[in-house]
Design a protein around this motif. Structure first.
Motif, short mmCIF file in Angstrom:
data_model
loop_
_atom_site.label_atom_id
_atom_site.label_comp_id
_atom_site.label_asym_id
_atom_site.label_seq_id
_atom_site.Cartn_x
_atom_site.Cartn_y
_atom_site.Cartn_z
N VAL A 474 6.30 10.35 -0.66
CA VAL A 474 5.29 9.64 0.13
C VAL A 474 5.54 8.14 -0.02
O VAL A 474 5.70 7.65 -1.13
N GLU A 475 5.53 7.42 1.10
CA GLU A 475 5.92 6.01 1.10
C GLU A 475 4.80 5.06 0.74
O GLU A 475 5.03 3.98 0.21
N ILE A 476 3.54 5.45 1.03
CA ILE A 476 2.43 4.51 0.92
C ILE A 476 1.40 4.98 -0.11
O ILE A 476 1.05 6.16 -0.17
N ALA A 477 0.91 4.02 -0.91
CA ALA A 477 -0.24 4.26 -1.78
C ALA A 477 -1.39 3.39 -1.30
O ALA A 477 -1.18 2.22 -0.94
N PHE A 478 -2.58 3.94 -1.27
CA PHE A 478 -3.78 3.22 -0.83
C PHE A 478 -4.54 2.73 -2.06
O PHE A 478 -4.88 3.51 -2.95
N GLU A 499 -2.02 -11.28 -10.11
CA GLU A 499 -1.05 -10.97 -11.17
C GLU A 499 -0.76 -9.47 -11.21
O GLU A 499 0.40 -9.05 -11.29
N ARG A 500 -1.82 -8.66 -11.16
CA ARG A 500 -1.63 -7.21 -11.25
C ARG A 500 -0.98 -6.64 -9.99
O ARG A 500 -0.16 -5.72 -10.07
N LEU A 501 -1.33 -7.17 -8.82
CA LEU A 501 -0.72 -6.69 -7.59
C LEU A 501 0.76 -7.08 -7.53
O LEU A 501 1.60 -6.32 -7.04
N ARG A 502 1.08 -8.27 -8.02
CA ARG A 502 2.48 -8.70 -8.07
C ARG A 502 3.29 -7.73 -8.95
O ARG A 502 4.38 -7.31 -8.59
N TRP A 503 2.71 -7.37 -10.09
CA TRP A 503 3.37 -6.40 -10.97
C TRP A 503 3.49 -5.04 -10.28
O TRP A 503 4.55 -4.40 -10.33
N ALA A 504 2.40 -4.60 -9.64
CA ALA A 504 2.42 -3.29 -8.97
C ALA A 504 3.48 -3.26 -7.87
O ALA A 504 4.15 -2.24 -7.66
N GLY A 505 3.65 -4.38 -7.16
CA GLY A 505 4.67 -4.45 -6.12
C GLY A 505 6.06 -4.28 -6.69
O GLY A 505 6.92 -3.62 -6.08
N GLU A 506 6.31 -4.85 -7.86
CA GLU A 506 7.62 -4.70 -8.50
C GLU A 506 7.86 -3.24 -8.89
O GLU A 506 8.98 -2.74 -8.79
N GLN A 507 6.81 -2.55 -9.32
CA GLN A 507 6.97 -1.16 -9.73
C GLN A 507 7.23 -0.24 -8.54
O GLN A 507 8.11 0.62 -8.57
N VAL A 508 6.44 -0.42 -7.47
CA VAL A 508 6.59 0.48 -6.32
C VAL A 508 7.88 0.20 -5.56
O VAL A 508 8.42 1.06 -4.87
N ASN A 509 8.41 -1.01 -5.71
CA ASN A 509 9.70 -1.34 -5.09
C ASN A 509 10.82 -0.45 -5.63
O ASN A 509 11.79 -0.17 -4.92
N LYS A 510 10.67 0.02 -6.86
CA LYS A 510 11.71 0.83 -7.48
C LYS A 510 11.90 2.17 -6.76
O LYS A 510 12.96 2.79 -6.86
N ILE A 511 10.87 2.61 -6.04
CA ILE A 511 11.00 3.87 -5.28
C ILE A 511 11.02 3.60 -3.78
O ILE A 511 10.95 4.53 -2.97
N GLY A 512 11.11 2.33 -3.40
CA GLY A 512 11.14 1.99 -1.98
C GLY A 512 9.81 2.22 -1.29
O GLY A 512 9.77 2.54 -0.09
N GLY A 513 8.72 2.07 -2.02
CA GLY A 513 7.40 2.33 -1.45
C GLY A 513 6.60 1.07 -1.23
O GLY A 513 7.07 -0.05 -1.45
N VAL A 514 5.36 1.24 -0.80
CA VAL A 514 4.48 0.11 -0.54
C VAL A 514 3.07 0.47 -1.00
O VAL A 514 2.66 1.63 -0.91
N ILE A 515 2.36 -0.52 -1.52
CA ILE A 515 0.96 -0.34 -1.88
C ILE A 515 0.11 -1.06 -0.84
O ILE A 515 0.27 -2.26 -0.61
N ALA A 516 -0.77 -0.30 -0.20
CA ALA A 516 -1.64 -0.82 0.86
C ALA A 516 -3.00 -1.15 0.26
O ALA A 516 -3.74 -0.25 -0.15
N VAL A 517 -3.33 -2.43 0.22
CA VAL A 517 -4.53 -2.91 -0.45
C VAL A 517 -5.64 -3.15 0.57
O VAL A 517 -5.40 -3.77 1.61
N GLU A 518 -6.83 -2.66 0.26
CA GLU A 518 -8.00 -2.94 1.10
C GLU A 518 -8.89 -3.93 0.37
O GLU A 518 -9.26 -3.73 -0.78
#
Length: 634
Positions: A474-478, A499-518
């Protein structure tokens, strides 16, 4: 005459039927043999402008520039080799930089490789503060790219091939497709009769009566001494110009009925006489010269004017896929290389004999559009959080997918999720396949009530979600920031959230995914937040309810936010009435806005329940799904 018209009409119907039949089984990947990255991680954060060549010994050589970011003085030229018969690219080696004997260090740009038949390997590149002020450089290798000569500066005013490969003419002249920037964009051809020892400057090509701004040409061969240049413009279309005298003079530049998003392209004439073009098939908005750099496509043509759609190499909302280079090897295979999200360089090998192509009519890539928008429901809102029966219910509602939740949080260290258990997780995967109901995204809905900014175990929670994404493909996390991390009510939490979203972006990049923030911010605020985070793997989950509840126009908010910043859309409002009965939601206008933006993705129904029957899941979600599909898939 009537018979002729009837025959033409019948042939048209048969052609349409044939195309429709071909599209039913089209994957847009036919002919792809190999897809791989040259490297997983590099010692610099950004890379771009790759070029590829086949050496005399059969090795593939690739080059690109890398550094902190484009225009930064630390940007250098790198080379990697894939030895013939090897399944791995060598580690990238720095071969050129912009260190000056006098004055400040400068960035390097746009390497271009060329293999002299039975001779040296040439690597052209540029040095300078910007494309309007750079100058041409050249290094040579006599051992197939392993070692390189000292840099040579090209004669004053010469730039060499600006992005795409030179071509060898029948008279032994190396024609270098070049261009200049600054006071408008201009094409010109440079040539060398002795592979870079002496140079000749061609005339600047006329931009025509429409003043077409064109750069970065590729050269195609036609019968006789006829050549064609094709490439990038600021005019929304690809350009074309022809030479009938082996590249000495060129016709006025004209526009093809093919899109260009002000991004680099490349093309090659194949051994069978047909031409292959690699480019972003993206029409910018009518009032713009630039467009998003996804998808990345390959088209083929017999005449260089009329093109057929063949491949879609990349198509993702996560990032750009750009500045491609394409050659045909001695084995007949097409070898492509391109920028992958400015983070890596990707290589694709294609068997042209297996390409399946369909006509591009009026600049429109062929194919059904019904899958451009898909409708999903939140499993927790249909009262089926992490239950297999959610798939059957979603199918009954006629939803295309489910946003699958990670489970509750409470005071736990991480989510109360079954999906970490391989056996349980497989049941969900199997049920998705069985019902045909896809998993649109993995939701961390627990953060609606819990604090993303302050929970001590956030890293474990996010990593558990990313691991689930990886294992379920699955490509996207909500990720909703919710009430506890509301940036309007709690602005003091903003630095920690970033700071935490920047870190989370680095982690999800490792699987080629994206975190969708509301968030609770408006579109301008969301856009600014993303700029501060500075990671392309963090995007926005846009919520209709946020706009409507705060008296904002949904379409205007979408335009402000921009196509590349939207990962998914929660296409519902606060409970009250169904979408079709909500006068604040102009769904046809919203669709037109998203069409114009060329956005595609998941429309997820979270609420918009009729308060008079709020517990009737089938009625509420069925009505909203039907209405969304009636507008978006019509």
């Amino acid at each position: 005459m009537k018979v002729l018209k009837a025959t033409a009409w019948l042939l048209g119907i048969l052609t349409l039927a044939s195309c429709h039949s071909a599209l039913q089984n089209k994957t847009w990947k036919e002919g792809v043999v190999t897809e791989e990255f040259l490297f997983e991680e590099a010692p610099y954060p950004s890379c771009h402008a790759a070029t590829i060549v086949e050496a005399t010994n059969g090795d593939l050589i690739a080059s690109w520039f890398g550094g902190t970011h484009e225009r930064n003085p630390d940007v250098c030229i790198y080379v990697s080799i894939k030895s013939k018969g090897s399944d791995k690219w060598s580690e990238g080696v720095q071969v050129a930089d912009g260190v000056m004997k006098e004055g400040p260090r400068l960035p390097t740009w746009n390497p271009v490789l060329y293999q002299i038949p039975k001779g040296d390997l040439l690597l052209f590149y540029k040095i300078g503060p910007s494309p309007s002020t750079w100058w041409g450089m050249l290094i040579r290798s006599s051992d197939n790219g392993k070692t390189w000569s000292n840099p040579e500066k090209l004669p004053e005013g010469f730039l060499g091939p600006i992005k795409n490969k030179p071509v060898l003419l029948a008279n032994g002249t190396l024609l270098c497709p070049s261009s200049i920037e600054g006071d408008g964009w201009h094409l010109r051809m440079e040539s060398t009769p002795d592979f870079g020892k002496t140079w000749q400057m061609g005339d600047t090509v006329s931009r025509g009566k429409d003043t077409i701004n064109a750069i970065q040409p590729s050269i195609l061969f036609h019968k006789g001494k006829k050549l064609q240049a094709i490439g990038r413009t600021r005019n929304r279309h690809l350009f074309s110009t022809f030479s009938k005298d082996n590249g000495i003079t060129w016709s006025d530049i004209s526009l093809l009925n093919m899109p260009n998003n002000s991004s680099g392209t490349d093309a090659v004439t194949m051994k069978n006489g047909q031409h292959a073009l690699i480019y972003n098939h993206v029409w910018p908005n009518k009032d713009q010269i630039k467009g998003i750099r996804s998808p990345l496509n390959i088209a083929i043509s017999k005449d260089g004017i009329n093109w057929d759609a063949a491949l879609v190499l990349e198509d993702s909302r996560i990032g750009q896929y750009s500045y491609p280079s394409i050659i045909q090897g001695a084995d007949g295979m097409l070898h492509c290389i391109y920028t992958w999200r400015r983070q890596r360089i990707k290589y694709v090998k294609i068997d042209p004999s297996k390409l399946v192509s369909l006509p591009i009519v009026n600049g429109v890539w062929p194919g059904p559009t019904k899958d451009r928008y898909k409708v999903a429901v939140c499993d927790w809102m249909i009262l089926k959080r992490q239950k297999l029966s959610a798939f059957e219910l979603a199918k009954e509602i006629k939803s295309d997918g489910i946003e699958l939740d990670m489970g509750g949080l409470g005071n736990r260290e991480t989510f109360d999720s079954k999906l970490g258990d391989p056996a349980e997780r497989q049941k969900f995967i199997d049920k998705s396949k069985e019902t045909g109901v896809e998993i649109s995204s993995i939701a961390m809905s627990g953060f609606y009530a819990q604090s993303f900014a302050e929970r001590e175990t956030v890293e474990k929670m996010v990593n558990d979600c990313i691991e689930t994404m990886k294992n379920m493909n699955v490509e996207i996390a909500f990720l909703p920031l919710g009430t506890q991390s509301d940036l309007l009510k709690n602005p003091e939490l903003r630095p920690k959230v970033i700071e935490r979203l920047r870190w989370a972006g680095e982690q999800v990049n490792k699987i080629g995914g994206v975190i969708a923030v509301e968030t609770s911010l408006d579109a301008a605020g969301d856009k600014k937040l993303l700029e501060e985070i500075g990671n392309h793997n963090i995007k926005i989950s846009f919520n209709f309810a946020n706009a409507v509840d705060n008296g904002r126009d949904i379409s205007k908010e979408l335009k402000t936010l921009g196509r590349d910043n939207i990962a998914q859309i929660h296409a519902s409002t606060t409970d009250g009435v169904w979408l079709q009965n909500n006068k604040a939601v102009n769904l046809p206008e919203i669709k037109k806005t998203l069409d114009d933006m060329q956005w595609s993705g998941w429309l997820i129904i979270e609420r918009s329940r009729d308060v008079n029957q709020v517990r009737d899941v089938k009625a509420n979600f069925g009505a909203n799904a039907a209405y969304l599909k009636s507008i978006f898939n019509n």
